[in-house]
Write a protein that holds these residues in place. Structure first.
Motif, PDB file in Angstrom:
ATOM      1  N   UNK A 167      -0.668  15.845  -9.545  1.00 64.37           N
ATOM      2  CA  UNK A 167      -0.596  17.314  -9.571  1.00 64.37           C
ATOM      3  C   UNK A 167      -1.545  18.252  -9.390  1.00 64.37           C
ATOM      4  N   UNK A 168      -2.918  17.378  -9.160  1.00 61.46           N
ATOM      5  CA  UNK A 168      -3.870  18.360  -8.850  1.00 61.46           C
ATOM      6  C   UNK A 168      -3.986  18.463  -7.076  1.00 61.46           C
ATOM      7  N   UNK A 169      -3.089  17.496  -6.639  1.00 65.33           N
ATOM      8  CA  UNK A 169      -3.096  17.765  -5.185  1.00 65.33           C
ATOM      9  C   UNK A 169      -4.078  16.667  -4.523  1.00 65.33           C
ATOM     10  N   UNK A 170      -4.638  16.083  -5.260  1.00 66.17           N
ATOM     11  CA  UNK A 170      -5.410  14.784  -4.926  1.00 66.17           C
ATOM     12  C   UNK A 170      -4.478  13.713  -4.428  1.00 66.17           C
ATOM     13  N   UNK A 171      -5.090  12.937  -3.334  1.00 65.90           N
ATOM     14  CA  UNK A 171      -4.421  11.874  -2.421  1.00 65.90           C
ATOM     15  C   UNK A 171      -4.741  10.577  -3.332  1.00 65.90           C
ATOM     16  N   UNK A 172      -3.702   9.830  -3.739  1.00 68.95           N
ATOM     17  CA  UNK A 172      -3.789   8.640  -4.588  1.00 68.95           C
ATOM     18  C   UNK A 172      -3.419   7.532  -3.743  1.00 68.95           C
ATOM     19  N   UNK A 199       0.802  -1.124  -0.086  1.00 65.68           N
ATOM     20  CA  UNK A 199       0.058  -0.052   0.016  1.00 65.68           C
ATOM     21  C   UNK A 199       0.827   1.121   0.088  1.00 65.68           C
ATOM     22  N   UNK A 200       0.873   2.151  -0.900  1.00 68.00           N
ATOM     23  CA  UNK A 200       1.516   3.215  -1.093  1.00 68.00           C
ATOM     24  C   UNK A 200       0.331   4.384  -1.258  1.00 68.00           C
ATOM     25  N   UNK A 211     -14.196   6.763   2.435  1.00 70.34           N
ATOM     26  CA  UNK A 211     -14.088   6.900   1.173  1.00 70.34           C
ATOM     27  C   UNK A 211     -14.227   5.485   0.337  1.00 70.34           C
ATOM     28  N   UNK A 212     -15.345   5.239  -0.607  1.00 79.70           N
ATOM     29  CA  UNK A 212     -15.542   4.104  -0.818  1.00 79.70           C
ATOM     30  C   UNK A 212     -15.278   4.046  -2.487  1.00 79.70           C
ATOM     31  N   UNK A 258      -8.488   9.408  -3.958  1.00 82.28           N
ATOM     32  CA  UNK A 258      -9.404   9.497  -2.564  1.00 82.28           C
ATOM     33  C   UNK A 258      -9.924  10.912  -2.624  1.00 82.28           C
ATOM     34  N   UNK A 259     -11.287  11.135  -2.187  1.00 83.05           N
ATOM     35  CA  UNK A 259     -11.878  12.254  -2.212  1.00 83.05           C
ATOM     36  C   UNK A 259     -11.949  12.755  -0.719  1.00 83.05           C
ATOM     37  N   UNK A 260     -12.237  11.988   0.205  1.00 85.11           N
ATOM     38  CA  UNK A 260     -12.480  12.179   1.574  1.00 85.11           C
ATOM     39  C   UNK A 260     -11.354  12.569   2.401  1.00 85.11           C
ATOM     40  N   UNK A 261     -10.178  12.094   1.999  1.00 82.67           N
ATOM     41  CA  UNK A 261      -8.996  12.235   2.855  1.00 82.67           C
ATOM     42  C   UNK A 261      -7.865  13.296   2.135  1.00 82.67           C
ATOM     43  N   UNK A 262      -7.166  13.973   2.934  1.00 93.22           N
ATOM     44  CA  UNK A 262      -6.299  14.763   2.491  1.00 93.22           C
ATOM     45  C   UNK A 262      -4.951  14.300   2.741  1.00 93.22           C
TER      46      UNK A 262
END
Length: 244
Positions: free
Chosen positions: A165-170, A159-160, A198-199, A217-221
């Motif tokens: 580039x948009x600052x979204x957590x992947x 898990x990584x 986040x589902x 992921x949308x719910x976590x920064x």
């Protein structure tokens, strides 16, 4: 033989997805239930055309095992009104003794001509019929025999986390399935209190395989806030929870 069916399915799905005039749309193309006992899957079949359509639905065997004898379809004749949908149900009923393993079968749809009344040149009503769907979809599906505790067979590895580039957590991870059959699954990501979720649906994981998954992921920064990964299935519900 399997290569032949896979080619048919790929061609069929291309036309189904590309040409709405064929009027066929299905909300799910997987079964992945027990065929020897209590297996059940429900499908919505959509008619996007302006004409009523009708199909004969049946099971075709793949390979040497008579899987068609272990499955029941309802209804066998499916009629769908214009701009509407019909419900198709497939049941695993057993009836023959089979080894514990995964089996494949074909769910086939054959268009049926629906007679209609039309005006002739002499102003008389005559019966005619046109098959509104020139394509007969054949979908390769899988089912299995035996009781499986999937909680002992599904794990997340390597898990990584990183930010794009948009600052979204992947999150990038490998999902491992050691069971003798495949399964469609989703992943839930939770914080320690389990009040942030986040589902993500990730699709089917084949038997005895490892699938690399990368989702936004949308719910976590911050990746440090994610403490649990939960595997779920639309039929089985929560399968297993893994602490990160």
């Amino acid at each position: 033989m399997l290569k032949k069916y896979k080619n048919i399915i790929l061609i069929s799905l291309f036309f189904i997805n590309s040409l709405i005039s064929y009027s066929f749309r299905m909300d799910n193309i997987d079964f992945d239930q027990r065929i020897d006992k209590d297996g059940y899957q429900e499908y919505r079949i959509y008619n996007d055309s302006m004409k009523k359509i009708r199909y004969k639905v049946f099971i075709k065997d793949v390979g040497t095992f008579p899987i068609s004898k272990t499955l029941e379809i309802y209804p066998k004749i499916l009629t769908i009104e214009p701009k509407s949908h019909g419900i198709l149900k497939v049941f695993g009923k057993g009836g023959i003794k089979l080894p514990k393993k995964e089996y494949q079968f074909i769910l086939a749809f054959k268009p049926i001509v629906i007679p209609t009344l039309t005006k002739s040149s002499g102003k008389k009503e005559v019966v005619s019929g046109v098959a509104t769907i020139p394509l007969a979809p054949e979908l390769l599906m899988s089912g299995y025999v035996g009781e499986i505790d999937f909680s002992k067979h599904l794990t997340a590895e390597n898990i990584k986390f990183y930010k794009n580039k948009k600052g979204k957590l992947i999150v990038n991870l490998n999902v491992k399935n050691t069971a003798y059959t495949g399964l469609p699954i989703g992943l839930n990501f939770y914080n320690v209190e389990k009040n942030v979720l986040d589902s993500k649906a990730i699709g089917r994981i084949s038997k005895n395989s490892v699938k690399n998954i990368e989702v936004e992921l949308d719910a976590f920064k911050n990746s440090k806030d994610i403490k649990y990964i939960e595997f779920y299935n639309s039929t089985l519900g929560t399968i297993v929870e893994q602490k990160i």
